[in-house]
Design an enzyme around this catalytic site. Structure first.
Site, PDB file in Angstrom:
ATOM      1  N   ARG A 153     -15.816  -3.730   4.918  1.00 27.51           N
ATOM      2  CA  ARG A 153     -16.875  -4.226   4.030  1.00 27.51           C
ATOM      3  C   ARG A 153     -17.239  -5.656   4.421  1.00 27.51           C
ATOM      4  O   ARG A 153     -16.529  -6.285   5.200  1.00 27.51           O
ATOM      5  CB  ARG A 153     -16.360  -4.240   2.586  1.00 27.51           C
ATOM      6  N   GLU A 187       8.484  -1.771   7.163  1.00 32.35           N
ATOM      7  CA  GLU A 187       8.368  -2.559   8.392  1.00 32.35           C
ATOM      8  C   GLU A 187       9.158  -3.850   8.271  1.00 32.35           C
ATOM      9  O   GLU A 187       9.583  -4.245   7.181  1.00 32.35           O
ATOM     10  CB  GLU A 187       6.893  -2.812   8.778  1.00 32.35           C
ATOM     11  N   PHE A 226       9.971  -7.546   7.731  1.00 29.80           N
ATOM     12  CA  PHE A 226       9.291  -8.552   6.910  1.00 29.80           C
ATOM     13  C   PHE A 226       9.126  -9.817   7.743  1.00 29.80           C
ATOM     14  O   PHE A 226      10.103 -10.419   8.197  1.00 29.80           O
ATOM     15  CB  PHE A 226      10.095  -8.836   5.638  1.00 29.80           C
ATOM     16  N   ILE A 227       7.878 -10.202   7.971  1.00 25.69           N
ATOM     17  CA  ILE A 227       7.579 -11.421   8.724  1.00 25.69           C
ATOM     18  C   ILE A 227       7.629 -12.583   7.739  1.00 25.69           C
ATOM     19  O   ILE A 227       6.873 -12.607   6.769  1.00 25.69           O
ATOM     20  CB  ILE A 227       6.173 -11.346   9.375  1.00 25.69           C
ATOM     21  N   GLU A 244      -4.225  -4.985   8.219  1.00 24.25           N
ATOM     22  CA  GLU A 244      -5.153  -4.058   7.568  1.00 24.25           C
ATOM     23  C   GLU A 244      -6.532  -4.288   8.156  1.00 24.25           C
ATOM     24  O   GLU A 244      -6.793  -5.340   8.721  1.00 24.25           O
ATOM     25  CB  GLU A 244      -5.269  -4.374   6.062  1.00 24.25           C
ATOM     26  N   LYS A 250      -3.055   3.323   5.001  1.00 23.92           N
ATOM     27  CA  LYS A 250      -2.472   2.285   5.866  1.00 23.92           C
ATOM     28  C   LYS A 250      -1.640   2.846   7.021  1.00 23.92           C
ATOM     29  O   LYS A 250      -1.598   2.249   8.095  1.00 23.92           O
ATOM     30  CB  LYS A 250      -1.651   1.305   5.024  1.00 23.92           C
ATOM     31  N   GLY A 273      -3.914  -5.103   0.146  1.00 27.11           N
ATOM     32  CA  GLY A 273      -4.138  -6.282  -0.680  1.00 27.11           C
ATOM     33  C   GLY A 273      -2.933  -6.674  -1.511  1.00 27.11           C
ATOM     34  O   GLY A 273      -3.071  -7.352  -2.514  1.00 27.11           O
ATOM     35  N   GLY A 274      -1.736  -6.242  -1.073  1.00 30.26           N
ATOM     36  CA  GLY A 274      -0.514  -6.708  -1.731  1.00 30.26           C
ATOM     37  C   GLY A 274       0.010  -5.808  -2.828  1.00 30.26           C
ATOM     38  O   GLY A 274       1.094  -6.043  -3.355  1.00 30.26           O
TER      39      GLY A 274
HETATM   40  C1  MV4 Z   1       3.525  -8.367   5.102  1.00 26.10           C
HETATM   41  C2  MV4 Z   1       4.160  -9.617   4.948  1.00 26.10           C
HETATM   42  C3  MV4 Z   1       5.251  -9.878   5.738  1.00 26.10           C
HETATM   43  N1  MV4 Z   1       5.720  -8.950   6.601  1.00 26.10           N
HETATM   44  N2  MV4 Z   1       4.018  -7.482   5.969  1.00 26.10           N
HETATM   45  C4  MV4 Z   1       0.294  -8.940   1.623  1.00 26.10           C
HETATM   46  C5  MV4 Z   1      -1.009  -8.270   1.440  1.00 26.10           C
HETATM   47  C6  MV4 Z   1      -0.990  -7.084   2.304  1.00 26.10           C
HETATM   48  N3  MV4 Z   1      -2.225  -7.009   2.997  1.00 26.10           N
HETATM   49  C7  MV4 Z   1       0.159  -7.257   3.231  1.00 26.10           C
HETATM   50  N4  MV4 Z   1       0.852  -8.448   2.818  1.00 26.10           N
HETATM   51  C8  MV4 Z   1       1.932  -8.891   3.483  1.00 26.10           C
HETATM   52  N5  MV4 Z   1       2.449  -8.031   4.393  1.00 26.10           N
HETATM   53  C9  MV4 Z   1       5.086  -7.779   6.691  1.00 26.10           C
HETATM   54  N6  MV4 Z   1       5.579  -6.874   7.545  1.00 26.10           N
HETATM   55  C10 MV4 Z   1       3.635 -10.518   4.038  1.00 26.10           C
HETATM   56  C11 MV4 Z   1       2.538 -10.149   3.282  1.00 26.10           C
HETATM   57  C12 MV4 Z   1       2.097 -11.129   2.340  1.00 26.10           C
HETATM   58  C13 MV4 Z   1       0.894 -11.789   2.488  1.00 26.10           C
HETATM   59  C14 MV4 Z   1       0.040 -11.519   3.533  1.00 26.10           C
HETATM   60  C15 MV4 Z   1      -1.154 -12.163   3.671  1.00 26.10           C
HETATM   61  C16 MV4 Z   1      -1.504 -13.130   2.741  1.00 26.10           C
HETATM   62  C17 MV4 Z   1      -0.684 -13.422   1.688  1.00 26.10           C
HETATM   63  C18 MV4 Z   1       0.515 -12.759   1.540  1.00 26.10           C
HETATM   64  C19 MV4 Z   1       1.332 -13.077   0.477  1.00 26.10           C
HETATM   65  C20 MV4 Z   1       2.510 -12.421   0.340  1.00 26.10           C
HETATM   66  C21 MV4 Z   1       2.887 -11.439   1.258  1.00 26.10           C
END
Ligand code: MV4
Length: 446
Positions: free
Chosen positions: A292, A200, A202-203, A288, A116, A164-165
């Site tokens: 695939r 990073e 947190f959004i 990300e 990543k 994927g979390g």
């Molecule tokens: C984040 C975020 C908030 N801020 N990054 C979750 C899966 C992974 N691909 C990255 N994820 C997240 N990254 C920052 N800087 C919130 C999530 C996230 C999320 C993202 C997409 C779909 C569902 C989610 C559920 C919880 C957290």
């Protein structure tokens, strides 16, 4: 064009790939574990090879046995589907060594997007917006605290080998930082044998909007519009749709441009997905890239009227992409029907399907490998069908989905159908008013 494709997968996606191969005049080889003897992918493929016991590690993930199956059947290409070996760079490399075409990107492209930090760094250089955060890995706690102070709390710790979390930790204030750091490192080390962590901003309450892209072997990359995947539970998507109810023509223009830049940056070959987080002000950030075909690809197929598996195979065979970017011509929603009990914390409900009647009718599509009498094995994922509806507008699409859910009959196991029925009635869902945290406060009994 390929003469024979071995499908290194099972379930609905194996069947989905077989269907397109038949239409293209390409022979197919199914592989199966002993738990999948009675599966339709075994029945509908031209040939089938048993590759081991039920455990995925000893069958669908076991590269030597799969390569042996390739060799004895004389396949000239492998389609990995999604999950299992789809994003395994070593597998793609072994295929190349055998002179077998891996239908997907190059091992180098898979590796670049699998790590990543490397992916994020590549995107920064390409001019794709990313979430503010550390440049590269964090050296230690004090480095992390310094960066967190600079970007401001809340922050999120992520594993560079994650995705994927998995291996993520939200930190709300400096006091929590050290403990979160230790836990994130432990988790990353245990899950990925790689404890590299980055931080990073947190959004909060973001939407998950991803763009489907396709790139050919000659450097042309296009996008095929977005999918909104914000309706998730514990990082498992349950509903996907296109267009996103949050999308505007202007935002699609900007995000689509960024998605294409992302693909061009790595000279991407094949179909892929660029995932973005979108905040309430419509700022978007690269999250990300998935190298695939994805579970939710039918949503895109329905709104642009193209077979993405066919495009994927044509690109792998060296065809050029001729079209331009695509914009949706209608609305599509996909509901994932899992053998899970939505009233019992979505607990898996494997077992025999005693009665099965799939929804039908205009604008209704069901992608599934199951039938009445089929026993869902407990060893793999619990998705048993994807119900996809298409209509001119989102409102009509939701109405059609309600109708289609009502006529779906699945007996013998618990399913997520009641969850979807409740969701389709939800006021906020209907108004397009949701984000990735939506299901945290969703009450099924209401
Ligand atoms: C984040 C975020 C908030 N801020 N990054 C979750 C899966 C992974 N691909 C990255 N994820 C997240 N990254 C920052 N800087 C919130 C999530 C996230 C999320 C993202 C997409 C779909 C569902 C989610 C559920 C919880 C957290």
């Amino acid at each position: 064009m390929f003469k024979k494709i071995l499908i290194a997968n099972r379930g609905e996606i194996a069947l989905r790939i077989i269907r397109t191969c038949r239409e293209m005049g390409i022979k197919t080889v199914a592989v199966y574990s002993t738990a999948d003897r009675e599966s339709l992918h075994v029945r509908f493929a031209d040939e089938a090879v048993c590759i081991g016991p039920p455990s995925s590690a000893d069958s669908y993930l076991h590269i030597p046995t799969i390569m042996a199956a390739v060799e004895i059947t004389n396949a000239d290409a492998v389609h990995p589907g999604y999950g299992f070996l789809a994003e395994n760079a070593d597998f793609a490399e072994v295929c190349a060594e055998y002179g077998i075409k891996f239908i997907g990107p190059t091992p180098d492209q898979i590796r670049k997007m699998g790590d990543k930090i490397t992916a994020k760094d590549t995107m920064i250089k390409a001019g794709v917006p990313v979430v503010p955060g550390s440049e590269g890995l964090l050296k230690d706690v004090s480095h992390g605290l310094t960066v967190a102070e600079e970007i401001g709390y809340p922050v999120i710790l992520k594993a560079t080998a994650g995705g994927g979390g998995k291996g993520m930790r939200i930190v709300w204030n400096p006091e929590e930082f050290e403990e979160a750091w230790n836990k994130a490192r432990q988790e990353a080390k245990a899950s990925f044998s790689n404890d590299g962590i980055y931080v990073e901003k947190f959004i909060e309450e973001p939407r998950h909007i991803e763009f489907q892209i396709a790139g050919d072997q000659y450097g042309k990359v296009i996008h095929l519009s977005e999918r909104d995947c914000s309706i998730q539970r514990r990082h498992q998507k349950l509903v996907e749709e296109c267009p996103s109810p949050f999308m505007t023509d202007e935002l699609r223009q900007r995000m689509g441009e960024a998605a294409v830049l992302a693909g061009v940056a790595i000279d991407y070959e094949g179909v892929g997905t660029v995932e973005f987080l979108v905040d309430k002000y419509r700022n978007f950030y690269f999250m990300e890239m998935n190298t695939r075909i994805q579970v939710e690809h039918p949503v895109t197929e329905e709104v642009i009227d193209h077979d993405l598996i066919k495009e994927q195979i044509k690109i792998a065979a060296g065809d050029r992409i001729t079209g331009d970017n695509y914009i949706p011509m209608s609305h599509a929603i996909e509901c994932r029907i899992n053998a899970e009990d939505p009233f019992n914390n979505f607990r898996p409900s494997p077992g025999k399907i005693t009665s099965f009647h799939s929804s039908k009718g205009h604008g209704v599509r069901v992608d599934t490998h199951v039938y009445a009498g089929y026993a869902i094995p407990p060893y793999y994922d619990s998705m048993i069908a994807k119900l996809i509806c298409r209509a001119p507008t989102r409102e009509e699409c939701i109405t059609k989905m309600e109708r289609a859910l009502d006529e779906f009959i699945i007996e013998g196991v618990k399913t997520t159908v009641p969850f979807h029925q409740r969701l389709m009635k939800d006021k906020d869902f209907r108004e397009g008013n949701f984000h990735t945290g939506f299901l945290n406060t969703f009450d099924l009994s209401e």
